[in-house]
Scaffold this motif. Structure first.
Motif, PDB file in Angstrom:
ATOM      1  N   ARG A 116      30.413  48.351  36.079  1.00 18.51           N
ATOM      2  CA  ARG A 116      29.529  47.357  35.444  1.00 18.51           C
ATOM      3  C   ARG A 116      29.960  47.057  34.006  1.00 18.51           C
ATOM      4  NH1 ARG A 116      25.720  50.511  38.407  1.00 18.51           N
ATOM      5  NH2 ARG A 116      24.751  49.266  40.052  1.00 18.51           N
ATOM      6  N   ARG A 117      30.284  48.109  33.255  1.00 22.42           N
ATOM      7  CA  ARG A 117      30.707  47.911  31.858  1.00 22.42           C
ATOM      8  C   ARG A 117      32.026  47.145  31.783  1.00 22.42           C
ATOM      9  NH1 ARG A 117      29.237  53.310  31.637  1.00 22.42           N
ATOM     10  NH2 ARG A 117      31.423  53.952  31.549  1.00 22.42           N
ATOM     11  N   LEU A 118      32.961  47.531  32.634  1.00 24.73           N
ATOM     12  CA  LEU A 118      34.265  46.878  32.621  1.00 24.73           C
ATOM     13  C   LEU A 118      34.170  45.401  32.997  1.00 24.73           C
ATOM     14  CD1 LEU A 118      36.544  49.595  34.267  1.00 24.73           C
ATOM     15  CD2 LEU A 118      36.712  48.739  31.926  1.00 24.73           C
ATOM     16  N   ILE A 119      33.404  45.101  34.032  1.00 25.85           N
ATOM     17  CA  ILE A 119      33.340  43.708  34.469  1.00 25.85           C
ATOM     18  C   ILE A 119      32.606  42.853  33.441  1.00 25.85           C
ATOM     19  CG2 ILE A 119      31.241  43.667  35.890  1.00 25.85           C
ATOM     20  CD1 ILE A 119      33.100  42.107  37.964  1.00 25.85           C
ATOM     21  N   GLU A 120      31.626  43.433  32.778  1.00 24.94           N
ATOM     22  CA  GLU A 120      30.922  42.694  31.726  1.00 24.94           C
ATOM     23  C   GLU A 120      31.887  42.351  30.584  1.00 24.94           C
ATOM     24  OE1 GLU A 120      26.925  43.074  28.936  1.00 24.94           O
ATOM     25  OE2 GLU A 120      27.445  44.696  30.293  1.00 24.94           O
ATOM     26  N   ALA A 121      32.703  43.324  30.194  1.00 29.67           N
ATOM     27  CA  ALA A 121      33.681  43.086  29.122  1.00 29.67           C
ATOM     28  C   ALA A 121      34.741  42.084  29.564  1.00 29.67           C
ATOM     29  CB  ALA A 121      34.342  44.404  28.718  1.00 29.67           C
ATOM     30  N   ARG A 122      35.221  42.209  30.790  1.00 35.41           N
ATOM     31  CA  ARG A 122      36.249  41.281  31.287  1.00 35.41           C
ATOM     32  C   ARG A 122      35.692  39.871  31.421  1.00 35.41           C
ATOM     33  NH1 ARG A 122      39.343  45.438  33.309  1.00 35.41           N
ATOM     34  NH2 ARG A 122      40.032  46.361  31.380  1.00 35.41           N
ATOM     35  N   LEU A 123      34.437  39.763  31.831  1.00 35.23           N
ATOM     36  CA  LEU A 123      33.828  38.438  31.953  1.00 35.23           C
ATOM     37  C   LEU A 123      33.781  37.759  30.588  1.00 35.23           C
ATOM     38  CD1 LEU A 123      32.451  36.219  33.545  1.00 35.23           C
ATOM     39  CD2 LEU A 123      30.291  37.469  33.273  1.00 35.23           C
ATOM     40  N   ALA A 124      33.419  38.499  29.554  1.00 34.55           N
ATOM     41  CA  ALA A 124      33.390  37.934  28.199  1.00 34.55           C
ATOM     42  C   ALA A 124      34.793  37.472  27.791  1.00 34.55           C
ATOM     43  CB  ALA A 124      32.847  38.961  27.206  1.00 34.55           C
ATOM     44  N   GLN A 125      35.807  38.251  28.125  1.00 32.29           N
ATOM     45  CA  GLN A 125      37.189  37.872  27.803  1.00 32.29           C
ATOM     46  C   GLN A 125      37.606  36.616  28.567  1.00 32.29           C
ATOM     47  OE1 GLN A 125      39.245  41.434  28.922  1.00 32.29           O
ATOM     48  NE2 GLN A 125      38.765  42.502  27.007  1.00 32.29           N
ATOM     49  N   VAL A 126      37.252  36.548  29.831  1.00 36.70           N
ATOM     50  CA  VAL A 126      37.610  35.381  30.650  1.00 36.70           C
ATOM     51  C   VAL A 126      36.909  34.134  30.127  1.00 36.70           C
ATOM     52  CG1 VAL A 126      37.284  34.352  32.945  1.00 36.70           C
ATOM     53  CG2 VAL A 126      38.226  36.654  32.737  1.00 36.70           C
TER      54      VAL A 126
END
Length: 141
Positions: free
Chosen positions: A81-91
């Motif tokens: 959950r933490r990783l995908i949230e961070a990656r979504l912000a980057q994307v």
């Protein structure tokens, strides 16, 4: 299963299977008779997991860590959950950057539509680019 069998069952390439094996994500045993790599059901599950994770933007390093957490008895879901949230912000930031680039490119195309081609003798490379600024307005040095 051999490399090609595993690749077919996971709908990927043999090169991907070999690469993931080299990274330690897959752990085949060796056929004692011929030395070929033999993959089992765990490898197929790990490979399918890795491919799904990659399709969601997770890195191979992320995949390795998530597999290790799971095999160590931990639930990797909070980290996912933490990783995908961070990656979504980057994307989403990258999408904003690309949208701005697209707008600048369209503005340049429009500004240059009727501009003549010319060779510059003053050391500049291309008058079209030199005449364009980031705001999309032509400038004339």
């Amino acid at each position: 299963m051999r490399v090609t069998d595993l690749a077919q069952r996971a709908d990927t390439t043999a090169e991907t299977v070999r690469h993931y094996t080299d990274l330690g994500l897959l752990r085949p045993r060796r056929d004692p008779g011929n030395g070929y790599r033999l993959y089992g059901g765990d490898d197929l599950r790990r490979l399918r997991f890795a491919l799904k994770a990659r399709s969601l933007g997770f890195t191979l390093s992320d995949v390795r860590e998530l597999i290790e957490e799971s095999e160590g008895g931990e639930a990797p879901c909070p980290r996912v959950r933490r990783l995908i949230e961070a990656r979504l912000a980057q994307v989403e930031e990258r999408i904003r950057e690309l949208s701005g680039l697209s707008e600048r490119m369209r503005a340049a195309m429009a500004a240059w539509e009727d501009a003549p081609d010319c060779r510059l003798d003053d050391g500049r490379v291309c008058g079209l680019i030199d005449s364009f600024n980031a705001a999309g307005e032509e400038t004339h040095p």
